[in-house]
Design a protein around this motif. Structure first.
Motif, PDB file in Angstrom:
ATOM      1  N   GLU A 469       0.862  -1.229  -0.147  1.00  0.00           N
ATOM      2  CA  GLU A 469      -0.025   0.006  -0.143  1.00  0.00           C
ATOM      3  C   GLU A 469       1.100   1.290   0.027  1.00  0.00           C
ATOM      4  O   GLU A 469       0.563   2.175  -0.781  1.00  0.00           O
ATOM      5  CB  GLU A 469      -0.928   0.080   1.275  1.00  0.00           C
ATOM      6  N   THR A 470       2.043   1.107   0.667  1.00  0.00           N
ATOM      7  CA  THR A 470       2.938   2.270   0.954  1.00  0.00           C
ATOM      8  C   THR A 470       3.409   2.514  -0.349  1.00  0.00           C
ATOM      9  O   THR A 470       3.537   3.900  -1.102  1.00  0.00           O
ATOM     10  CB  THR A 470       4.079   2.068   1.734  1.00  0.00           C
ATOM     11  N   PHE A 471       3.757   1.522  -1.185  1.00  0.00           N
ATOM     12  CA  PHE A 471       4.558   1.793  -2.371  1.00  0.00           C
ATOM     13  C   PHE A 471       3.406   2.380  -3.458  1.00  0.00           C
ATOM     14  O   PHE A 471       3.907   3.392  -4.178  1.00  0.00           O
ATOM     15  CB  PHE A 471       5.070   0.378  -3.020  1.00  0.00           C
ATOM     16  N   LEU A 472       2.422   1.806  -3.431  1.00  0.00           N
ATOM     17  CA  LEU A 472       1.252   2.346  -4.169  1.00  0.00           C
ATOM     18  C   LEU A 472       0.851   3.768  -4.026  1.00  0.00           C
ATOM     19  O   LEU A 472       1.042   4.418  -5.134  1.00  0.00           O
ATOM     20  CB  LEU A 472      -0.214   1.731  -4.238  1.00  0.00           C
ATOM     21  N   SER A 473       1.021   4.216  -2.810  1.00  0.00           N
ATOM     22  CA  SER A 473       0.667   5.708  -2.601  1.00  0.00           C
ATOM     23  C   SER A 473       1.946   6.655  -2.866  1.00  0.00           C
ATOM     24  O   SER A 473       1.530   7.698  -3.361  1.00  0.00           O
ATOM     25  CB  SER A 473       0.214   5.887  -1.290  1.00  0.00           C
ATOM     26  N   LEU A 474       3.053   5.890  -2.824  1.00  0.00           N
ATOM     27  CA  LEU A 474       4.380   6.585  -3.111  1.00  0.00           C
ATOM     28  C   LEU A 474       4.317   7.067  -4.555  1.00  0.00           C
ATOM     29  O   LEU A 474       4.585   8.105  -4.770  1.00  0.00           O
ATOM     30  CB  LEU A 474       5.276   5.961  -2.587  1.00  0.00           C
ATOM     31  N   LEU A 475       4.086   6.083  -5.274  1.00  0.00           N
ATOM     32  CA  LEU A 475       4.180   6.291  -6.647  1.00  0.00           C
ATOM     33  C   LEU A 475       3.015   7.288  -7.030  1.00  0.00           C
ATOM     34  O   LEU A 475       3.225   8.104  -8.133  1.00  0.00           O
ATOM     35  CB  LEU A 475       4.014   4.908  -7.691  1.00  0.00           C
ATOM     36  N   GLN A 476       1.839   7.363  -6.467  1.00  0.00           N
ATOM     37  CA  GLN A 476       0.870   7.867  -6.927  1.00  0.00           C
ATOM     38  C   GLN A 476       1.066   9.713  -6.468  1.00  0.00           C
ATOM     39  O   GLN A 476       0.724  10.427  -7.112  1.00  0.00           O
ATOM     40  CB  GLN A 476      -0.465   7.698  -6.243  1.00  0.00           C
ATOM     41  N   THR A 477       1.803   9.676  -5.259  1.00  0.00           N
ATOM     42  CA  THR A 477       2.036  11.028  -4.932  1.00  0.00           C
ATOM     43  C   THR A 477       3.192  11.705  -5.741  1.00  0.00           C
ATOM     44  O   THR A 477       2.875  12.848  -6.057  1.00  0.00           O
ATOM     45  CB  THR A 477       2.959  11.046  -3.615  1.00  0.00           C
ATOM     46  N   VAL A 478       3.870  10.854  -6.451  1.00  0.00           N
ATOM     47  CA  VAL A 478       4.943  11.521  -7.300  1.00  0.00           C
ATOM     48  C   VAL A 478       4.607  11.497  -8.855  1.00  0.00           C
ATOM     49  O   VAL A 478       5.394  11.489  -9.764  1.00  0.00           O
ATOM     50  CB  VAL A 478       6.438  11.032  -6.912  1.00  0.00           C
ATOM     51  N   LYS A 479       3.267  11.268  -9.137  1.00  0.00           N
ATOM     52  CA  LYS A 479       2.957  11.026 -10.448  1.00  0.00           C
ATOM     53  C   LYS A 479       3.318  11.950 -11.673  1.00  0.00           C
ATOM     54  O   LYS A 479       3.823  11.447 -12.459  1.00  0.00           O
ATOM     55  CB  LYS A 479       1.277  11.050 -10.451  1.00  0.00           C
ATOM     56  N   GLU A 480       3.520  13.392 -11.160  1.00  0.00           N
ATOM     57  CA  GLU A 480       3.891  14.245 -12.219  1.00  0.00           C
ATOM     58  C   GLU A 480       5.460  13.815 -12.576  1.00  0.00           C
ATOM     59  O   GLU A 480       5.885  13.914 -13.716  1.00  0.00           O
ATOM     60  CB  GLU A 480       3.967  15.656 -11.694  1.00  0.00           C
ATOM     61  N   LYS A 481       6.208  13.177 -11.660  1.00  0.00           N
ATOM     62  CA  LYS A 481       7.638  13.018 -11.876  1.00  0.00           C
ATOM     63  C   LYS A 481       7.747  11.770 -12.849  1.00  0.00           C
ATOM     64  O   LYS A 481       8.769  11.658 -13.513  1.00  0.00           O
ATOM     65  CB  LYS A 481       8.408  12.862 -10.668  1.00  0.00           C
ATOM     66  N   LEU A 482       6.827  10.928 -12.967  1.00  0.00           N
ATOM     67  CA  LEU A 482       6.469   9.735 -13.533  1.00  0.00           C
ATOM     68  C   LEU A 482       5.960   9.819 -15.055  1.00  0.00           C
ATOM     69  O   LEU A 482       5.984   8.648 -15.835  1.00  0.00           O
ATOM     70  CB  LEU A 482       5.851   8.846 -12.778  1.00  0.00           C
ATOM     71  N   GLN A 483       5.845  10.971 -15.626  1.00  0.00           N
ATOM     72  CA  GLN A 483       5.330  11.224 -16.734  1.00  0.00           C
ATOM     73  C   GLN A 483       6.386  10.712 -17.908  1.00  0.00           C
ATOM     74  O   GLN A 483       5.823  10.317 -18.947  1.00  0.00           O
ATOM     75  CB  GLN A 483       4.895  12.797 -17.100  1.00  0.00           C
ATOM     76  N   ASN A 484       7.661  10.967 -17.598  1.00  0.00           N
ATOM     77  CA  ASN A 484       8.448  10.585 -18.729  1.00  0.00           C
ATOM     78  C   ASN A 484       8.993   9.237 -18.647  1.00  0.00           C
ATOM     79  O   ASN A 484       9.911   8.691 -19.184  1.00  0.00           O
ATOM     80  CB  ASN A 484       9.580  11.479 -18.749  1.00  0.00           C
ATOM     81  N   ALA A 485       8.603   8.636 -17.404  1.00  0.00           N
ATOM     82  CA  ALA A 485       9.275   7.188 -17.164  1.00  0.00           C
ATOM     83  C   ALA A 485       8.794   6.165 -18.135  1.00  0.00           C
ATOM     84  O   ALA A 485       7.435   6.160 -18.743  1.00  0.00           O
ATOM     85  CB  ALA A 485       8.705   6.766 -15.859  1.00  0.00           C
ATOM     86  N   GLU A 486       9.661   5.348 -18.367  1.00  0.00           N
ATOM     87  CA  GLU A 486       9.287   4.067 -19.393  1.00  0.00           C
ATOM     88  C   GLU A 486       9.420   2.818 -18.605  1.00  0.00           C
ATOM     89  O   GLU A 486       8.688   2.056 -18.529  1.00  0.00           O
ATOM     90  CB  GLU A 486      10.411   4.211 -20.500  1.00  0.00           C
ATOM     91  N   PHE A 487      10.503   2.614 -17.628  1.00  0.00           N
ATOM     92  CA  PHE A 487      10.567   1.336 -17.227  1.00  0.00           C
ATOM     93  C   PHE A 487      10.887   1.500 -15.733  1.00  0.00           C
ATOM     94  O   PHE A 487      11.382   2.661 -15.024  1.00  0.00           O
ATOM     95  CB  PHE A 487      11.833   0.753 -17.395  1.00  0.00           C
TER      96      PHE A 487
END
Lengths: 534, 111
Positions: A469-487
């Motif tokens: 759950e922590t990991f999921l919420s962590l990634l959602q918090t930094v959603k904007e930074k993940l826009q260019n992420a591929e892997f």
């Protein structure tokens, strides 16, 4: 034989020496107390050896002289704790011998009692269950057997009694019980007497040759394949008859009886016949048969597999620090020549890093510290390494290192690869899930001890009740930074179940449709998940 | 989370008991020069036969003032004391580097 002369005594001690020499490795293995250094057998053997050597030099005529020289020999040659105690026992033994030419049973008993007295004198708090207990039980047994006229019978009784006491040493001394062994010094003393007894009986005990250690074990064909151990009730059927009869089936025969129970050990090709034979004589309680041929083959195979040297496919070697067997395996498969064990709680020293650098095959070595605390030690190692060119790629996390190594190009120059690696560090984001070790408030989060916390590039951003759950919420918090992420490669730790990780990745793939997720076993402690985001 | 303090006195006790369990040691002697007459310390005074120097959190230097049994290999007994005391102290306290010095203050006669 009713008494011992100087010559007999000499025979006795030489027998002791040789027998102890044969058994010293066995005794060494028993050593657990006080310092587990495993040298009791060798110490006792060398102590006795010095004494015999000084006898050889001085060639004493009578018992008194013999005793004096022997005592001096053990005193000077006394090595280790057991050697010192042995020297005191010998000293006490010879102390009472004065102007006699023959030692009879009564005299021997007296000498043993004095040996006990002297041995106990040199310690304030005698610990029971050690060599001291054994020598005391020998003195006791000698009193019980004082009416026996034959010396060999007398000595056999003493040895048997001492063996019985030795079996009880684990009950007296908890460290022995924990280690599941009997006392080493006591065993040594019994072998000493046993060897003496054997040589008095006229058996020749061959001198030991110095063994060469670290022999390579090959899968060889054994003469007898099955290691057979039987526990049985034989109703007082004589041991020596059984021993003789068993000789037709194999070798390495040991028959030992305690109370009513007899333990039989034999290496044989026909364990079925052994069992049939024993069943004929009594009842079997337990039987264990092991195929030694297969065991040695397995062992040889294991030892052969071991040496595998990784050679870097680049112009440089790679050294990486990692914690967790998963990471270690990944690194090795990527061509990292030396993986240094270490991480969050266990930082490797500068020396560890330097040693790893020296072991590498290429002249240039890239070091991946994989932890901010280790970067400093790595820089120190760089200064001290004068034989190799060392370059540090200041990674803070093993997850960062993996994409960097994958991006190395073996056709490009060292400099090119290095600058690319350093550039990449900034581009790779790291997400981690761990737990809090204390109560704290950070970034507006009220964190309790043992709460799960999520970190993104070393900033604590979320907390949760499960790592997933922590990991999921962590990634959602930094959603904007993940826009260019591929892997996103996720490495799960040793306290995480694979299924939980897989379930989480499934959910993640639904939320982040453009990103490719990968779940790999990292085996790291403390961190449930470490992820590298490219 | 919290800290653990181990006092010098406690270390002295541990070292003293470990030393007196060694074979060949018949007692500890007072380390001070004022006690000119050699005597064997009683159980409750054991720590005055031990000196402890705390170098840092991971390093200790222990000096033991011992009386040994006569007619015994002094060198071997001393080596045993060093390894045994160092092992026991390391094991019980978790301190990594424990150096042990043995000062033989006297030898006890047989009678």
């Amino acid at each position: 034989m009713k008494y011992l002369t100087v010559k007999d005594l000499d025979t006795l001690f030489r027998g002791s020496l040789n027998y102890l020499g044969q058994k010293r490795e066995e005794v060494n293995k028993l050593n657990v107390f006080p310092v587990p250094d495993g040298d009791t057998g060798t110490n006792m053997y060398l102590t006795l050896k010095t004494a015999i050597e000084s006898i050889d030099k001085a060639n004493p005529k009578n018992l008194k002289e013999y005793g004096k020289i022997f005592c001096e020999g053990t005193l000077i040659g006394g090595r280790g704790n057991s050697g010192v105690i042995l020297s005191q026992i010998i000293k006490g033994f010879f102390d009472v011998i004065d102007n006699v030419e023959k030692i009879d049973v009564k005299f021997f008993s007296m000498a043993l009692q004095n040996a006990t007295k002297i041995a106990y004198q040199a310690v304030i708090k005698p610990v029971e269950g050690t060599i001291l207990t054994i020598v005391r039980s020998m003195a006791q047994a000698s009193l019980e057997a004082i009416n026996k006229e034959d010396f060999i019978e007398f000595l056999s009784y003493i040895v048997e009694e001492a063996k019985r006491t030795l079996e009880k040493t684990p009950q007296m001394l908890p460290v022995l019980k924990e280690a599941g062994v009997i006392d080493a010094g006591g065993q040594g003393l019994i072998y000493l007497f046993e060897g003496g007894l054997k040589s008095l009986k006229g058996e020749t005990i061959s001198e030991v040759k110095e063994k060469v250690y670290d022999e390579t074990i090959k899968a060889e064909s054994l003469e007898f394949k099955f290691d057979t151990v039987l526990l049985c009730y034989l109703n007082n059927y004589p041991e020596d008859v059984i021993k003789k009869d068993l000789e037709q089936f194999g070798d390495s025969i040991v028959v030992a009886t305690a109370n009513d129970l007899t333990k039989i050990h034999i290496h044989s090709n026909e364990p079925n016949k052994v069992i049939a034979y024993i069943l004929d004589k009594g009842e079997i309680k337990e039987a264990r048969i092991e195929n030694m041929q297969l065991q040695t083959e397995e062992f040889a195979q294991k030892t052969m597999e071991k040496p595998k040297k990784i050679e870097s496919r680049f112009d440089f070697s790679i050294v990486a620090v990692a914690q967790g067997e998963g990471f270690k395996k990944i690194f090795e498969s990527l061509g990292v020549e030396e993986v240094i064990e270490g991480g969050q709680t266990m930082n490797p020293s500068m020396q560890d890093i330097l040693n790893a650098i020296e072991k590498c095959s290429k002249d240039t070595v890239f070091v991946f510290p994989n932890n901010s605390n280790i970067i400093l030690a790595a820089n120190e190692a760089k200064k001290y390494s004068n034989r190799k060119r060392v370059e540090i790629v200041p990674t803070k996390n093993p997850a960062q290192t993996i994409p960097i190594i994958l991006n190395f190009n073996q056709e490009k120059s060292i400099e090119n690869n290095l600058s690319k690696a350093v550039d990449m560090i900034k581009k790779i984001n790291i997400a981690e899930v761990t737990y809090s070790v204390r109560n704290t408030t950070i970034n507006g989060l009220d964190i309790k001890e043992n709460d799960f916390i999520g970190l993104f590039d070393d900033n604590i951003l979320t907390k949760g009740t499960t790592p997933e759950e922590t990991f999921l919420s962590l990634l959602q918090t930094v959603k904007e930074k993940l826009q260019n992420a591929e892997f996103i490669s996720i490495y799960y730790g040793k306290d995480v179940k694979k299924e939980d990780g897989e379930a989480m990745v499934e959910k993640l793939s639904e939320i982040f449709k453009d990103v490719e997720f990968d779940l790999v076993y990292g085996g790291q402690p403390f961190y449930y998940y470490i992820a590298s985001i490219e | 989370m919290g800290r653990i303090f181990i006092s010098e006195r406690a270390i002295k006790k541990i070292a003293a008991f470990a030393a007196t369990e060694c074979y060949g040691v018949v007692g500890l002697a007072p380390k001070t020069i004022y006690n000119r007459i050699l005597r064997v310390l009683k159980l409750e005074e054991y720590e005055s036969g031990v000196d402890v120097e705390i170098v840092d959190n991971d390093t200790l230097i222990i000096s033991l003032f011992v009386i040994l049994q006569s007619g015994i290999n002094v060198l071997e007994v001393s080596n045993t004391i060093i390894s045994q005391v160092s092992y026991v102290v390391k094991n019980l306290t978790g301190i990594k580097n424990v150096d042990v010095n043995v000062i033989i203050k006297g030898i006890k006669g047989e009678q």
